[in-house]
Design a protein around this motif. Sequence first.
Motif, mmCIF file in Angstrom:
data_model
loop_
_atom_site.group_PDB
_atom_site.id
_atom_site.type_symbol
_atom_site.label_atom_id
_atom_site.label_comp_id
_atom_site.label_asym_id
_atom_site.label_seq_id
_atom_site.Cartn_x
_atom_site.Cartn_y
_atom_site.Cartn_z
ATOM 1 N N LEU A 145 35.031 132.795 -2.876
ATOM 2 C CA LEU A 145 35.342 131.589 -3.808
ATOM 3 C C LEU A 145 34.943 130.326 -3.240
ATOM 4 O O LEU A 145 35.248 130.251 -1.959
ATOM 5 N N GLY A 146 34.649 129.421 -3.871
ATOM 6 C CA GLY A 146 34.551 128.033 -3.348
ATOM 7 C C GLY A 146 34.446 127.002 -4.390
ATOM 8 O O GLY A 146 34.303 126.998 -5.510
ATOM 9 N N ILE A 147 34.545 125.556 -3.961
ATOM 10 C CA ILE A 147 34.926 124.489 -4.867
ATOM 11 C C ILE A 147 33.569 123.716 -4.654
ATOM 12 O O ILE A 147 33.037 123.570 -3.576
ATOM 13 N N GLY A 148 33.104 123.555 -5.986
ATOM 14 C CA GLY A 148 31.804 122.672 -5.793
ATOM 15 C C GLY A 148 31.912 121.434 -6.556
ATOM 16 O O GLY A 148 32.566 121.184 -7.458
ATOM 17 N N TYR A 149 30.996 120.290 -6.461
ATOM 18 C CA TYR A 149 30.877 119.082 -6.857
ATOM 19 C C TYR A 149 29.472 118.657 -7.309
ATOM 20 O O TYR A 149 28.706 118.620 -6.403
ATOM 21 N N SER A 178 32.390 131.905 -8.074
ATOM 22 C CA SER A 178 32.458 133.031 -6.990
ATOM 23 C C SER A 178 30.893 133.769 -6.663
ATOM 24 O O SER A 178 30.131 133.456 -7.611
ATOM 25 N N ALA A 179 30.778 134.127 -5.599
ATOM 26 C CA ALA A 179 29.572 134.873 -5.191
ATOM 27 C C ALA A 179 29.878 136.265 -4.594
ATOM 28 O O ALA A 179 30.610 136.290 -3.928
ATOM 29 N N ASP A 180 28.808 136.991 -4.866
ATOM 30 C CA ASP A 180 29.075 138.387 -3.815
ATOM 31 C C ASP A 180 27.584 138.841 -3.391
ATOM 32 O O ASP A 180 26.340 138.236 -4.103
ATOM 33 N N ALA A 181 27.569 139.911 -2.783
ATOM 34 C CA ALA A 181 26.236 140.370 -2.501
ATOM 35 C C ALA A 181 25.305 140.956 -3.306
ATOM 36 O O ALA A 181 23.946 141.135 -3.343
ATOM 37 N N LEU A 215 42.104 126.002 -7.246
ATOM 38 C CA LEU A 215 41.880 127.085 -6.457
ATOM 39 C C LEU A 215 43.000 128.065 -6.066
ATOM 40 O O LEU A 215 42.769 129.317 -6.291
ATOM 41 N N GLU A 216 44.071 127.120 -5.720
ATOM 42 C CA GLU A 216 45.136 127.971 -5.312
ATOM 43 C C GLU A 216 45.669 128.729 -6.358
ATOM 44 O O GLU A 216 46.217 130.025 -6.508
#
Length: 542
Positions: A145-149, A178-181, A215-216
């Motif tokens: 998971l990550g936050i993007g702008y 989210s991203a996965d392989a 995110l939390e």
Amino acid sequence: MRKLRMGIVLDSPLTNVYVASFFQWAARQDVLELVVAIRLPAPAAADARAPRRSIRAWAFECVMWSEQHLLKFYSAHRQHLSVVDLERGNVLGPAGLPMMTLQRDGGPDDAGWRQLTDLGIDILLNFSSAALPSALLALSRLGALGIGYHERPMLPTVCAGFWESYHRQARTQFSIRSADAAASGERLLLQGAFRTQFSFLLNQAHLYRKSLAQLERILLSVALSGALPPPRPALPETGPFATLPHAGQALVYLAKVAARLSGKAIGRALNIRQTWALQITISDWRKAKAENGIRISAPVGHFWADPFLLADSGRTYCFVEDYLYSTKRAHISVLELIEKKLVPIGVALQETFHLSFPFLFKYRGEIYMCPEASESRQIRVYKATAFPLQWELCSIAMRDISAADSMFFEHGGRWWLLTSLDRAGLKDHCSELCLFSASSPLDTTWTPHPANPLYVDACCGRNAGLILDKGKIFRAAQMQGFDQYGEAVGLYEIIRLDDTHYEEVKVTDLKRVRPSRALGSHHISTTGRVTVVDYLTRRFAP
């Protein structure tokens, strides 16, 4: 219950205060477990935090220098640019958290990667400045998971929040992906927007802190459910770009901020304040027009806002937030409509904390009020013991929650509660709208709706009133403006509501019911015969 095992991916042990605060938050959660911090040096080209020493870079450093001094006046954000060394102090927890260094071109055959496999990582949090390699994503059950702008999904950017402030945009957007392989690309889990602040770094500090709170929230949901939330359809981005301004734009921006600060300073020196007043129309809300309205202002030293109308025993009452400049707090007062005038008749409710938004409803023949009382960290329901001036606390719907502008209504055999939350502790309830249900409005246990949050958006995430008209339910919503609370009101019809679904459609923007010279509006109420709105203006207010 098994804890959600998390790994944190960083460029370096030297990171910002938001990553450090995330470590500390995660360590306090019973359902989360931090198992490893991974240092994954970013490719040189991806390191946006080290721009080349060009004229553009130097000009942007001048912007940063001036903004850094401005942040000193905001206690909540003074540490925004601070750098934290995760390998020193107690940031990684009292027992310490292993920090591993991996190379991006490594793979499963390397010793470090094999060690990660044995940790049983459920999810990775990407706080680095580059996308994660697929080999690393494969080591996590749920991916990352990550936050993007803007144009850098899942990645930070040095000028996040700059262009929105530069162009005076109403909203500053973010996304959580989210991203996965296994997947071919990233999946959008949340796209939201907060009200743009008047200066770049102040806007960025709000953006980082409030998006981290989202995110939390998602991580706690994943820990309880064991799965990621379903992806959402992407919406158009409103931000311009994620590039540094050139030297000319940097100078223009500094001039803009100087002009904004000068305007604020002159207003304070002359006691010219933004203040609220009321406009009442003897008309159905569908036919109400500003030119037919009667403008009503509060006495000197006060302003009136958040009007709620209630007809009872042939009389029409208007409950308002009655704000006193001298105390910087408000209580609830009552006005009565007498011959097209709102006449004050007394104080209905006063507490040791701030009160506003006196939402009124009837239940089993009795009259109840739920005022905004976020300072108490409760959603409180009062019962009229001698309407309209005597009230007693009869129920606390929720405790230990920062919620504002709550509204109760009955539909489909259940009672529903719409309220706006502040998870970041910034006293800003303008974006996140949530829905709960119970069998009675006096219940103290409310079930969150699976669609929560309904919105994380400063253009519709805060309530502005409720209209029940011929079996239809209309939710009025505040629309926030650039550096302005309460720019306009939008009206949404709730067309589907049950235990699993919530759907509403926008009907209109309610601009014709407020004076044309008003700076904004953020509330509407109607009895069907009488309609009232509040509106924002500037005036001398000693």
